[in-house]
Design a protein around this motif. Sequence first.
Motif, PDB file in Angstrom:
ATOM      1  N   LEU A 115    -107.903  37.034 -66.873  1.00  0.00           N
ATOM      2  CA  LEU A 115    -109.033  37.736 -67.222  1.00  0.00           C
ATOM      3  C   LEU A 115    -109.963  37.131 -68.482  1.00  0.00           C
ATOM      4  O   LEU A 115    -109.111  36.620 -69.399  1.00  0.00           O
ATOM      5  N   SER A 116    -111.079  37.333 -68.537  1.00  0.00           N
ATOM      6  CA  SER A 116    -112.016  36.765 -69.592  1.00  0.00           C
ATOM      7  C   SER A 116    -111.909  38.022 -70.505  1.00  0.00           C
ATOM      8  O   SER A 116    -111.718  38.882 -70.390  1.00  0.00           O
ATOM      9  N   ASP A 117    -112.575  37.659 -71.802  1.00  0.00           N
ATOM     10  CA  ASP A 117    -112.723  38.727 -72.695  1.00  0.00           C
ATOM     11  C   ASP A 117    -113.693  39.638 -72.153  1.00  0.00           C
ATOM     12  O   ASP A 117    -113.376  41.085 -72.430  1.00  0.00           O
TER      13      ASP A 117
ATOM     14  N   TYR B  93    -104.388  48.539 -63.051  1.00  0.00           N
ATOM     15  CA  TYR B  93    -104.095  47.449 -63.846  1.00  0.00           C
ATOM     16  C   TYR B  93    -104.481  46.099 -63.112  1.00  0.00           C
ATOM     17  O   TYR B  93    -104.300  45.802 -62.082  1.00  0.00           O
ATOM     18  N   PRO B  94    -105.192  45.228 -64.074  1.00  0.00           N
ATOM     19  CA  PRO B  94    -105.366  44.011 -63.283  1.00  0.00           C
ATOM     20  C   PRO B  94    -104.433  43.143 -62.894  1.00  0.00           C
ATOM     21  O   PRO B  94    -103.104  43.189 -63.263  1.00  0.00           O
TER      22      PRO B  94
ATOM     23  N   ASP C 231    -113.954  40.547 -69.069  1.00  0.00           N
ATOM     24  CA  ASP C 231    -112.962  41.378 -67.987  1.00  0.00           C
ATOM     25  C   ASP C 231    -112.075  42.432 -68.709  1.00  0.00           C
ATOM     26  O   ASP C 231    -112.140  43.475 -68.173  1.00  0.00           O
ATOM     27  N   TRP C 232    -111.537  41.879 -69.849  1.00  0.00           N
ATOM     28  CA  TRP C 232    -110.847  42.980 -70.361  1.00  0.00           C
ATOM     29  C   TRP C 232    -111.597  44.151 -71.279  1.00  0.00           C
ATOM     30  O   TRP C 232    -111.159  45.176 -71.102  1.00  0.00           O
TER      31      TRP C 232
ATOM     32  N   PHE D 143    -112.216  46.229 -68.556  1.00  0.00           N
ATOM     33  CA  PHE D 143    -110.939  47.204 -67.879  1.00  0.00           C
ATOM     34  C   PHE D 143    -110.480  48.018 -68.863  1.00  0.00           C
ATOM     35  O   PHE D 143    -110.307  49.223 -68.490  1.00  0.00           O
ATOM     36  N   LEU D 144    -110.732  47.831 -70.254  1.00  0.00           N
ATOM     37  CA  LEU D 144    -110.070  48.683 -71.476  1.00  0.00           C
ATOM     38  C   LEU D 144    -111.152  49.605 -71.592  1.00  0.00           C
ATOM     39  O   LEU D 144    -110.640  50.985 -71.996  1.00  0.00           O
TER      40      LEU D 144
ATOM     41  N   ASP E 199    -104.064  39.900 -62.072  1.00  0.00           N
ATOM     42  CA  ASP E 199    -103.832  38.995 -62.823  1.00  0.00           C
ATOM     43  C   ASP E 199    -104.369  38.875 -64.070  1.00  0.00           C
ATOM     44  O   ASP E 199    -105.447  38.198 -64.383  1.00  0.00           O
ATOM     45  N   PRO E 200    -103.439  39.377 -64.920  1.00  0.00           N
ATOM     46  CA  PRO E 200    -104.173  39.613 -66.579  1.00  0.00           C
ATOM     47  C   PRO E 200    -104.364  38.359 -67.197  1.00  0.00           C
ATOM     48  O   PRO E 200    -105.282  38.151 -67.823  1.00  0.00           O
ATOM     49  N   ASP E 201    -103.761  37.406 -67.060  1.00  0.00           N
ATOM     50  CA  ASP E 201    -103.942  35.936 -67.490  1.00  0.00           C
ATOM     51  C   ASP E 201    -105.370  35.408 -67.190  1.00  0.00           C
ATOM     52  O   ASP E 201    -105.785  34.545 -67.798  1.00  0.00           O
TER      53      ASP E 201
END
Lengths: 400, 89
Positions: B34-36, B27-28, B38-39, B42-43, B30-32
């Motif tokens: 993350l750019s789109d 899980y990232p 990056d998301w 990850f997803l 530092d989720p805040d």
Amino acid sequence: MCAVRYWRAAEPKTTYEVVIVGGGGHGLATAYSLAKRHGITDVCVVEKGWLAGGNMARNTTIIRSNYLWEESAAIYEHSLKLWEGLEEELGVDVEFSPRGVLNLAHDLGEVRSSMRRVHANRLNGVDAEWLTPEDVAAFCPLINISPSLRYPVLGATLQRRGGTARHDKVAWAYATRASELGVDIVEHAEVTGFLRGPGGRVEGVSTSRGEIRGAKVALAAAGHTSELAAMVGLRLPLQSHPLQALVSALYEPILDCVVMSNKVHVYVSQADKGELVMGAGIDAYNGYAQRGSFHVIEEQLAAAVELFAIFAHAKLLRTWGGIVDVCPDASPIVGWSGIDGLFLNCGWGTGGFKATPAAGWAYAETIATGEPSELVRPFSLERFTTGALIDEHGAAAVAH
Amino acid sequence: MLLIRCPWCGPRDEIEFRYGGQAHIAYPADPDALSDADWADFLFMRDNPRGPFRERWYHVHGCRRWFNAVRDTSTHRFVATYRIDEEPV
Ligand SMILES: Cc1cc2nc3c(=O)[nH]c(=O)nc-3n(C[C@H](O)[C@H](O)[C@H](O)COP(=O)(O)OP(=O)(O)OC[C@H]3O[C@@H](n4cnc5c(N)ncnc54)[C@H](O)[C@@H]3O)c2cc1C
Ligand SMILES: [Zn+2]
């Protein structure tokens, strides 16, 4: 029926305008459409094995367009219209047989989502009917509609224009016509790498039969797309799974429509020769072995026998598997890869046979013009960044 | 059917397990931040190799524990299975 003249076995030239990687249904339909609709005949289809020996030779040939979402309905309905004119277009009998496709509903949730799909289909100009269990029995007398089944038939959607076609003949017909228009079809040439130019631009492919340059390179490699993409450092939202199917021994005609059930996960039709053709869901794990686990076949047969008691007498003739490339939203990816010179057509997963004519049509337009065809604009790779997914999981009944 | 060695229960039939896809995707931190893109990475973006693949399995009809495996996707043969807190041997 016209006599079929088959394609030339071409020696690869050193350079083409477009190189298509993968000689399955999609690659061949794309080559045909590039030549026929866009006048681009300097095209090479590179196939690592024999022509259309991948998923094209392994699918259960179900054709329908009753998908839930507008984006899907648009492309699959365009495809169905192309199927309806395909024999005329190609001058070959591809045994397109619009015999009607039933999607059974077995619980209240399925009844509701099926009815919703019928309404959505009608709004999108896709023919769709809701059948009660009695209507189902009238349309397909073989189905057991007894309420005492573990998963009773509570109704079904029917798309009368849906059906089947002979997969091999479709591939051979596209190959033959593309070849006549000047397309080179090169079999037994495996793409092992990409030629890169300034700025990383893709300018061709290395193959087991030498380098082939192409101003544009278009992937149509289905289950092998991730392997190819990895060669240019591209990571995709794809997982390759085994998908199995089977046929019974030959029987008298007993089933004259296609029956699909999402809940018990089986779909079945009877081939003209007489085999019952059945498929299941994917094996859950990733796999490139073109085979799956036997318990998947076992579960699928148990479901089939419950729905069609007579199948208990049928003998299993053979089972096989393909490698299907599945996206998280069960929708395909068609368009630019984000790398200059490289285009993607993949993620058709368990249901891309029916899309063959439209995928070829729209992919060719995208490659020829460099702009996504309207039919595939929503199916860009970018949707995984924007979040505009097209979730056809379950939404489209069973995913084939 | 695959024979899968659960690190706790030993070799069991595949039907007792559920597949969990690629392993070791953290899980990232530092989720805040993350750019789109990056998301999306990850997803949705996943490795999908032909060959050894590190993946997760869940012994749902057994000890109900998750574990990891290295499996060759070209043959489906398991190379190793290991606990979540272990490195593959
Ligand atoms: C068991 C099964 C049942 C199915 N049932 C249905 C159904 O009922 N209805 C439906 O609509 N769809 C169905 N599908 C899905 C459908 O078959 C696929 O979505 C579709 O065939 C994919 O497009 P294609 O024909 O181009 O793929 P393929 O025929 O797999 O073509 C890809 C080609 O790329 C080649 N290739 C790969 N890597 C390389 C390389 N490195 N170099 C050169 N060539 C390469 C392969 O050899 C292959 O020939 C089913 C699939 C399976 C496996
Ligand atoms: Zn266990």
